[in-house]
Design a protein around this motif. Structure first.
Motif, PDB file in Angstrom:
ATOM      1  N   ARG A 137      17.442 -57.523 116.578  1.00 33.45           N
ATOM      2  CA  ARG A 137      17.912 -57.868 117.400  1.00 33.45           C
ATOM      3  C   ARG A 137      17.968 -57.816 118.747  1.00 33.45           C
ATOM      4  O   ARG A 137      16.834 -57.009 119.611  1.00 33.45           O
ATOM      5  N   GLY A 138      18.155 -58.363 120.042  1.00 37.70           N
ATOM      6  CA  GLY A 138      18.571 -58.600 121.043  1.00 37.70           C
ATOM      7  C   GLY A 138      19.528 -58.538 122.391  1.00 37.70           C
ATOM      8  O   GLY A 138      19.723 -57.141 121.666  1.00 37.70           O
ATOM      9  N   GLU A 139      19.276 -58.803 123.137  1.00 34.13           N
ATOM     10  CA  GLU A 139      20.988 -58.321 123.888  1.00 34.13           C
ATOM     11  C   GLU A 139      22.436 -58.571 122.974  1.00 34.13           C
ATOM     12  O   GLU A 139      22.274 -59.772 122.077  1.00 34.13           O
ATOM     13  N   MET A 140      23.543 -57.693 123.777  1.00 28.32           N
ATOM     14  CA  MET A 140      24.040 -57.941 122.876  1.00 28.32           C
ATOM     15  C   MET A 140      24.196 -58.434 121.420  1.00 28.32           C
ATOM     16  O   MET A 140      24.690 -58.784 120.488  1.00 28.32           O
TER      17      MET A 140
END
Length: 100
Positions: free
Chosen positions: A47-50
């Motif tokens: 997962r990345g940002e947010m």
């Protein structure tokens, strides 16, 4: 993890832990992908940002890692290291005799 397995997941967010895990997920880049008919044993969701999902990898205990862009599974460079890492965190129920 497969929901029916009853095993737990682990959130890896510390930079050092992410670097260690990334190193253990390295595959042999020159081998062609192997197509396995099973659903795998452990799923890694990146997962990345947010919380945006950037990708998912599926690990087959005793085997390699599958990513949809490869069209199958590729062998790990350090399969025993990943098995040990998963067992130490209670993600994979692996007999101590199978962990070198």
């Amino acid at each position: 993890m497969r929901p029916e397995s009853g095993r737990r997941g682990v959130l890896v967010g510390d930079a050092a832990d992410i670097a260690e895990l990334a190193g253990l997920l390295e595959v042999v880049p020159t081998n062609s992908a192997f197509v396995c008919m099973c659903t795998g044993d452990v799923r890694f969701t990146v997962r990345g940002e947010m919380g945006k999902i950037l990708g998912e990898l599926t690990h087959h205990l005793g085997g390699g890692v599958e990513w949809h862009r490869w069209g199958g599974e590729r062998p790990l460079l350090r399969p025993h290291g990943l098995t040990r890492w998963l067992a130490e965190r209670g993600v994979a129920d692996v007999s101590p005799a199978r962990i070198p």
